[in-house]
Write a protein that holds these residues in place. Structure first.
Motif, short mmCIF file in Angstrom:
data_model
loop_
_atom_site.label_atom_id
_atom_site.label_comp_id
_atom_site.label_asym_id
_atom_site.label_seq_id
_atom_site.Cartn_x
_atom_site.Cartn_y
_atom_site.Cartn_z
N GLY A 102 1.08 -1.37 0.02
CA GLY A 102 0.02 -0.18 0.00
C GLY A 102 0.88 1.35 -0.06
O GLY A 102 0.34 2.24 0.25
N HIS B 29 -13.48 1.56 -0.95
CA HIS B 29 -12.10 1.20 -0.75
C HIS B 29 -11.75 1.08 1.03
O HIS B 29 -12.43 1.45 1.75
CB HIS B 29 -11.43 2.65 -0.85
CG HIS B 29 -11.24 2.92 -2.34
ND1 HIS B 29 -10.20 4.00 -3.04
CD2 HIS B 29 -11.91 1.95 -3.57
CE1 HIS B 29 -10.67 3.68 -4.58
NE2 HIS B 29 -11.47 2.85 -4.71
N SER B 93 -6.83 6.69 -0.90
CA SER B 93 -7.46 5.24 -0.74
C SER B 93 -7.37 4.68 -2.06
O SER B 93 -7.04 4.96 -3.00
CB SER B 93 -8.82 5.56 -0.46
OG SER B 93 -9.83 5.90 -1.53
N SER B 94 -7.46 3.17 -1.89
CA SER B 94 -7.37 2.19 -2.75
C SER B 94 -8.18 1.08 -2.26
O SER B 94 -8.37 0.96 -1.28
CB SER B 94 -6.11 1.85 -3.15
OG SER B 94 -5.41 1.10 -2.32
N ASN B 101 -3.76 -1.54 -7.74
CA ASN B 101 -4.93 -0.93 -7.25
C ASN B 101 -4.61 0.57 -7.41
O ASN B 101 -3.64 0.88 -6.90
CB ASN B 101 -5.34 -1.13 -5.77
CG ASN B 101 -5.85 -2.58 -5.64
OD1 ASN B 101 -6.18 -2.97 -4.67
ND2 ASN B 101 -6.05 -3.17 -6.75
N THR B 102 -5.46 1.20 -8.24
CA THR B 102 -5.26 2.64 -8.36
C THR B 102 -5.25 3.19 -6.93
O THR B 102 -6.29 2.99 -6.41
CB THR B 102 -6.12 3.31 -9.24
OG1 THR B 102 -5.84 2.62 -10.50
CG2 THR B 102 -5.95 4.92 -9.60
N ILE B 103 -4.40 3.93 -6.78
CA ILE B 103 -4.43 4.80 -5.36
C ILE B 103 -4.93 6.33 -5.83
O ILE B 103 -4.24 7.06 -6.84
CB ILE B 103 -2.94 4.93 -4.84
CG1 ILE B 103 -2.52 3.48 -4.13
CG2 ILE B 103 -3.15 5.88 -3.53
CD1 ILE B 103 -1.36 3.39 -3.65
N TYR B 104 -6.07 6.63 -5.03
CA TYR B 104 -6.59 8.23 -5.31
C TYR B 104 -6.40 8.90 -4.03
O TYR B 104 -6.54 8.50 -2.98
CB TYR B 104 -8.29 7.95 -5.63
CG TYR B 104 -8.57 7.10 -6.81
CD1 TYR B 104 -8.63 5.65 -6.38
CD2 TYR B 104 -8.63 7.49 -8.09
CE1 TYR B 104 -9.01 4.65 -7.71
CE2 TYR B 104 -9.25 6.93 -9.01
CZ TYR B 104 -9.27 5.61 -9.02
OH TYR B 104 -9.82 4.76 -10.05
#
Lengths: 116, 114
Positions: A102, B29, B93-94, B101-104
């Motif tokens: 992450g 998310h 968030s993703s 996973n795209t992180i916005y």
């Protein structure tokens, strides 16, 4: 230490020209390389991303070129427009190694100015 | 679909005070991460939460802490503020936090410490 090195720090391009921003990394565990665009007062927004199993990815005027052996990747903006003036960040992430899930490792950013 | 929402957008605090910043991720998310952005250091990872558990933490002192609630909303807290804590704090968030996973990102909370 900076895991992802980005250059140049700033870039001025004429409208219609090609903007090229370069990034390099050392950790071969990285396997996902996104580029983010940030306008003043806004958060970074994902522009385009690539995995190391392909050498190039194109989306509209934006292209990522990836050189796995050299551990380098670059963003090319074709037909640059004044609206592209922003700060661009390259980044990298790796599979979970216990403390990396992450997490994005960012370059220091390139401030792009496109003159009309 | 609403994006990542951060509150407050701007705040000014005095040295020694503490501050709490809030983040609402994109609906669905479950991973929320926090970054500090400064002109000198760029974007630096603070910590990441998934299902109310901190999965990893960046290289920041213990004055920086966070938590995630059961609805995935997250807060970060900075205690005993120092001038050097002045920065843009970004929440992202993703879906799961896994690579790919795209992180916005949200628009951030601008913190000024005086």
């Amino acid at each position: 230490q900076q895991q992802v090195k980005q250059s140049p720090q700033s870039l001025i391009v004429q409208k219609g020209g090609i903007s090229i921003i370069n990034c390099a990394y050392e950790n071969t565990a990285f396997d996902y390389f996104p580029w983010y665009q940030q306008f003043p007062g806004k958060g970074p927004a994902l522009l385009i991303a690539i995995r190391p199993d392909v050498s190039e990815k194109k989306e509209g005027r934006f292209t990522i070129s990836f050189n796995k052996s050299a551990k380098q990747f670059s963003l090319h903006i074709m037909d640059s427009q004044p609206g592209d003036s922003a700060t661009y960040f390259c980044a990298a992430s790796m599979p979970d190694r216990g403390s990396t899930l992450g997490r994005l490792y960012f370059g220091r950013g390139t401030q792009l100015t496109v003159w009309p | 679909k609403a994006g990542v929402t951060q509150t407050p957008r701007y705040l000014i605090k005095t040295r020694g005070q503490q501050v709490t910043l809030s983040c609402s991720p994109i609906s669905g998310h479950r991973s929320v991460s926090w970054y500090q952005q400064t002109p000198g250091q760029g974007l630096q990872f603070l910590f990441e939460y998934f299902s109310e558990t901190q999965r990893n933490k960046g290289n920041f002192p213990g004055r920086f802490s966070g938590r995630q609630f059961s609805n995935s909303r997250s807060e970060m807290n900075v205690s005993t503020l120092e001038l050097g804590d002045s920065a843009l704090y970004l929440c992202a968030s993703s879906l799961t936090g896994y690579p790919g996973n795209t992180i916005y990102f949200g628009e951030g909370s601008w913190l000024t410490v005086v």
